[in-house]
Scaffold this motif. Structure first.
Motif, PDB file in Angstrom:
ATOM      1  N   GLY A   3       0.784  -1.225   0.000  1.00  0.00           N
ATOM      2  CA  GLY A   3       0.000   0.000   0.000  1.00  0.00           C
ATOM      3  C   GLY A   3       0.815   1.273   0.000  1.00  0.00           C
ATOM      4  N   ARG A   4       2.065   1.210   0.465  1.00  0.00           N
ATOM      5  CA  ARG A   4       2.823   2.442   0.601  1.00  0.00           C
ATOM      6  C   ARG A   4       4.099   2.449  -0.227  1.00  0.00           C
ATOM      7  NH1 ARG A   4       6.813   3.902   4.115  1.00  0.00           N
ATOM      8  NH2 ARG A   4       6.473   2.073   5.425  1.00  0.00           N
ATOM      9  N   ILE A   5       4.960   1.430  -0.045  1.00  0.00           N
ATOM     10  CA  ILE A   5       6.287   1.473  -0.675  1.00  0.00           C
ATOM     11  C   ILE A   5       6.217   1.081  -2.149  1.00  0.00           C
ATOM     12  CG2 ILE A   5       8.675   0.715  -0.509  1.00  0.00           C
ATOM     13  CD1 ILE A   5       8.159  -0.010   2.395  1.00  0.00           C
ATOM     14  N   LEU A   6       5.482   0.010  -2.454  1.00  0.00           N
ATOM     15  CA  LEU A   6       5.455  -0.469  -3.838  1.00  0.00           C
ATOM     16  C   LEU A   6       4.915   0.566  -4.821  1.00  0.00           C
ATOM     17  CD1 LEU A   6       4.497  -4.256  -3.896  1.00  0.00           C
ATOM     18  CD2 LEU A   6       6.644  -3.160  -4.526  1.00  0.00           C
ATOM     19  N   PRO A   7       3.798   1.252  -4.533  1.00  0.00           N
ATOM     20  CA  PRO A   7       3.317   2.245  -5.501  1.00  0.00           C
ATOM     21  C   PRO A   7       4.358   3.328  -5.798  1.00  0.00           C
ATOM     22  CG  PRO A   7       1.606   1.737  -3.909  1.00  0.00           C
ATOM     23  CD  PRO A   7       2.848   1.081  -3.413  1.00  0.00           C
ATOM     24  N   ALA A   8       5.074   3.769  -4.747  1.00  0.00           N
ATOM     25  CA  ALA A   8       6.096   4.797  -4.956  1.00  0.00           C
ATOM     26  C   ALA A   8       7.220   4.258  -5.831  1.00  0.00           C
ATOM     27  CB  ALA A   8       6.653   5.266  -3.610  1.00  0.00           C
ATOM     28  N   TYR A   9       7.584   2.991  -5.620  1.00  0.00           N
ATOM     29  CA  TYR A   9       8.681   2.405  -6.394  1.00  0.00           C
ATOM     30  C   TYR A   9       8.277   2.184  -7.854  1.00  0.00           C
ATOM     31  CZ  TYR A   9      12.063  -0.998  -8.082  1.00  0.00           C
ATOM     32  OH  TYR A   9      13.000  -1.655  -8.833  1.00  0.00           O
ATOM     33  N   THR A  10       7.113   1.578  -8.058  1.00  0.00           N
ATOM     34  CA  THR A  10       6.704   1.251  -9.426  1.00  0.00           C
ATOM     35  C   THR A  10       6.415   2.502 -10.253  1.00  0.00           C
ATOM     36  OG1 THR A  10       4.418   0.957  -8.642  1.00  0.00           O
ATOM     37  CG2 THR A  10       5.790  -1.017  -8.817  1.00  0.00           C
ATOM     38  N   SER A  11       6.022   3.600  -9.582  1.00  0.00           N
ATOM     39  CA  SER A  11       5.806   4.832 -10.338  1.00  0.00           C
ATOM     40  C   SER A  11       7.122   5.389 -10.873  1.00  0.00           C
ATOM     41  CB  SER A  11       5.111   5.881  -9.470  1.00  0.00           C
ATOM     42  OG  SER A  11       5.956   6.323  -8.424  1.00  0.00           O
ATOM     43  N   GLU A  12       8.209   5.161 -10.127  1.00  0.00           N
ATOM     44  CA  GLU A  12       9.516   5.632 -10.570  1.00  0.00           C
ATOM     45  C   GLU A  12      10.209   4.635 -11.498  1.00  0.00           C
ATOM     46  OE1 GLU A  12      12.204   7.005  -7.601  1.00  0.00           O
ATOM     47  OE2 GLU A  12      10.662   8.046  -6.434  1.00  0.00           O
ATOM     48  N   HIS A  13       9.868   3.333 -11.347  1.00  0.00           N
ATOM     49  CA  HIS A  13      10.527   2.290 -12.135  1.00  0.00           C
ATOM     50  C   HIS A  13       9.473   1.358 -12.742  1.00  0.00           C
ATOM     51  CE1 HIS A  13      14.347   3.543 -10.320  1.00  0.00           C
ATOM     52  NE2 HIS A  13      13.688   3.607  -9.179  1.00  0.00           N
ATOM     53  N   PRO A  14       8.702   1.850 -13.683  1.00  0.00           N
ATOM     54  CA  PRO A  14       7.597   1.055 -14.245  1.00  0.00           C
ATOM     55  C   PRO A  14       8.063  -0.175 -15.025  1.00  0.00           C
ATOM     56  CG  PRO A  14       7.935   3.067 -15.515  1.00  0.00           C
ATOM     57  CD  PRO A  14       8.795   3.197 -14.294  1.00  0.00           C
ATOM     58  N   GLY A  15       9.319  -0.229 -15.422  1.00  0.00           N
ATOM     59  CA  GLY A  15       9.792  -1.370 -16.200  1.00  0.00           C
ATOM     60  C   GLY A  15      10.228  -2.556 -15.374  1.00  0.00           C
ATOM     61  N   VAL A  16      10.138  -2.458 -14.042  1.00  0.00           N
ATOM     62  CA  VAL A  16      10.572  -3.553 -13.162  1.00  0.00           C
ATOM     63  C   VAL A  16       9.361  -4.382 -12.741  1.00  0.00           C
ATOM     64  CG1 VAL A  16      11.716  -4.168 -11.002  1.00  0.00           C
ATOM     65  CG2 VAL A  16      12.510  -2.188 -12.321  1.00  0.00           C
ATOM     66  N   ARG A  17       9.456  -5.680 -12.934  1.00  0.00           N
ATOM     67  CA  ARG A  17       8.388  -6.581 -12.493  1.00  0.00           C
ATOM     68  C   ARG A  17       8.685  -7.018 -11.054  1.00  0.00           C
ATOM     69  NH1 ARG A  17       7.719 -11.970 -15.796  1.00  0.00           N
ATOM     70  NH2 ARG A  17       7.209 -10.434 -17.432  1.00  0.00           N
ATOM     71  N   VAL A  18       7.773  -6.705 -10.129  1.00  0.00           N
ATOM     72  CA  VAL A  18       7.974  -6.996  -8.714  1.00  0.00           C
ATOM     73  C   VAL A  18       7.173  -8.241  -8.321  1.00  0.00           C
ATOM     74  CG1 VAL A  18       7.768  -6.137  -6.356  1.00  0.00           C
ATOM     75  CG2 VAL A  18       8.352  -4.558  -8.212  1.00  0.00           C
ATOM     76  N   HIS A  19       7.843  -9.191  -7.669  1.00  0.00           N
ATOM     77  CA  HIS A  19       7.185 -10.401  -7.164  1.00  0.00           C
ATOM     78  C   HIS A  19       7.263 -10.393  -5.637  1.00  0.00           C
ATOM     79  CE1 HIS A  19       7.068 -12.253 -11.173  1.00  0.00           C
ATOM     80  NE2 HIS A  19       8.285 -11.771 -11.332  1.00  0.00           N
ATOM     81  N   ILE A  20       6.143 -10.628  -4.975  1.00  0.00           N
ATOM     82  CA  ILE A  20       6.117 -10.737  -3.521  1.00  0.00           C
ATOM     83  C   ILE A  20       6.208 -12.217  -3.153  1.00  0.00           C
ATOM     84  CG2 ILE A  20       4.897 -10.222  -1.390  1.00  0.00           C
ATOM     85  CD1 ILE A  20       5.819  -7.779  -2.957  1.00  0.00           C
ATOM     86  N   VAL A  21       7.230 -12.570  -2.408  1.00  0.00           N
ATOM     87  CA  VAL A  21       7.403 -13.946  -1.918  1.00  0.00           C
ATOM     88  C   VAL A  21       6.807 -13.993  -0.515  1.00  0.00           C
ATOM     89  CG1 VAL A  21       9.055 -15.779  -1.393  1.00  0.00           C
ATOM     90  CG2 VAL A  21       9.521 -14.164  -3.264  1.00  0.00           C
ATOM     91  N   ARG A  22       5.651 -14.604  -0.360  1.00  0.00           N
ATOM     92  CA  ARG A  22       4.969 -14.616   0.935  1.00  0.00           C
ATOM     93  C   ARG A  22       5.587 -15.674   1.842  1.00  0.00           C
ATOM     94  NH1 ARG A  22       1.413 -13.424  -3.026  1.00  0.00           N
ATOM     95  NH2 ARG A  22       0.199 -11.504  -2.717  1.00  0.00           N
ATOM     96  N   CYS A  23       5.977 -15.241   3.042  1.00  0.00           N
ATOM     97  CA  CYS A  23       6.696 -16.109   3.975  1.00  0.00           C
ATOM     98  C   CYS A  23       5.970 -16.124   5.319  1.00  0.00           C
ATOM     99  CB  CYS A  23       8.123 -15.607   4.185  1.00  0.00           C
ATOM    100  SG  CYS A  23       9.104 -15.517   2.683  1.00  0.00           S
ATOM    101  N   ASP A  24       6.052 -17.243   5.991  1.00  0.00           N
ATOM    102  CA  ASP A  24       5.412 -17.385   7.296  1.00  0.00           C
ATOM    103  C   ASP A  24       6.385 -16.942   8.381  1.00  0.00           C
ATOM    104  OD1 ASP A  24       3.582 -18.028   9.264  1.00  0.00           O
ATOM    105  OD2 ASP A  24       4.337 -20.071   9.446  1.00  0.00           O
TER     106      ASP A  24
END
Length: 289
Positions: free
Chosen positions: A106-127
């Protein structure tokens, strides 16, 4: 000789005790000691001299440790090069615990992707924290988002402090905020006995002289709210879960005194891909204590 042995050598040199190194590697201490002895026998040299309860890196060992670090860094760079050659766009893999993922998304990813739209971000969900650490070590993720502390072989970049709150079933007669002494005898959902997370909570309880009752012990955090909804127990967790808990009809109360933990981005001690370095820059620029 293999890469696993090189990782063992580096961890032992960094921690200076077999016990701490084994804990950071999530292996038994005798297994680590045996692997180091086997490598020393194979190389025909002593890498670590025993000193009291710890170890000291020998002159020959310092050279081996330096080369081992360089070899592990080279392996990572080769893997990164391979990933780049097989992909038409940059990728960034971020490991996160379930309770911290909403803040990340909700906070960090939108700021990052707006500056670097060409990067594909994957979230690795961990317990939990251990899952994030393992994802970093196994190179399934470039960065991790978790609470501190983490083992010394990882580098951490603190972002913010999150409050620990009490999540309870409705109807409990509790003040707001809840004094720490009210946790004495309270039924709680707790991490498994002996786990790193449980040791931290036990230390917290000891500090305030309280002894809650473990109504349920489990490491699978995704199932923790279920027993609370069923009225079986309460739960200590981050305020980041408060919205989810409130939607489930549960009551969220702060503690007195307020208790907070540091949330950080962590990564291995090696050169980061450009996408990861850029993510750190964005995250640290927008962090708030």
């Amino acid at each position: 000789m293999n890469l696993q042995q090189l990782r063992y050598v580096v961890a032992t040199a960094e921690h200076r005790t077999m016990t701490d190194a084994a804990r950071s590697l999530y292996i038994a201490q005798p297994a680590l000691s045996r692997a180091i002895r086997d490598l020393e026998r194979e190389l025909g040299m002593t890498l670590f001299a025993r000193s009291g309860r710890g170890v000291v890196v020998t002159a020959q060992g310092r050279r081996v440790v330096k080369l081992a670090r360089e070899a592990l860094d080279a392996i990572h760079e080769i893997e990164a090069l391979s990933t780049h050659n097989h992909s038409s766009e940059a990728e960034l893999r971020i490991a996160s615990t379930p309770s911290l993922e909403p803040g990340l998304a909700g906070r960090i990813l939108p700021a990052y992707t707006s500056e670097h739209p060409g990067v594909r971000v994957h979230i690795v969900r961990c317990d939990g924290r251990d899952g994030v650490v393992n994802a970093i070590r196994s190179q399934r993720a470039d960065l991790g988002l978790t609470d501190l502390p983490v083992p010394a072989d990882l580098i951490s970049h603190p972002l913010e402090r999150q409050e620990i709150v009490l999540i309870s079933p409705p109807g409990l007669d509790l003040p707001d905020p809840v004094p720490m002494n009210r946790l004495n005898g309270m039924r709680l959902v707790l991490p498994t006995s002996g786990s790193a997370r449980r040791r931290e909570l036990d230390s917290l309880f000891a500090k305030y002289g309280v002894a809650p009752v473990a109504a349920l012990e489990a490491e699978e955090r995704g199932n923790w709210l279920g027993p609370v909804r069923a009225g079986m127990a309460s739960l200590l967790w981050y305020r980041g879960m408060a919205e989810q808990a409130a939607r489930a009809g549960l009551v969220v109360r702060p503690l007195d005194p307020s208790i907070r933990r540091v949330i950080a981005i962590v990564h291995a001690r090696r050169r980061l891909p450009a996408a990861a370095q850029e993510f750190l820059t964005v995250a640290e620029g927008g962090s708030a204590a």
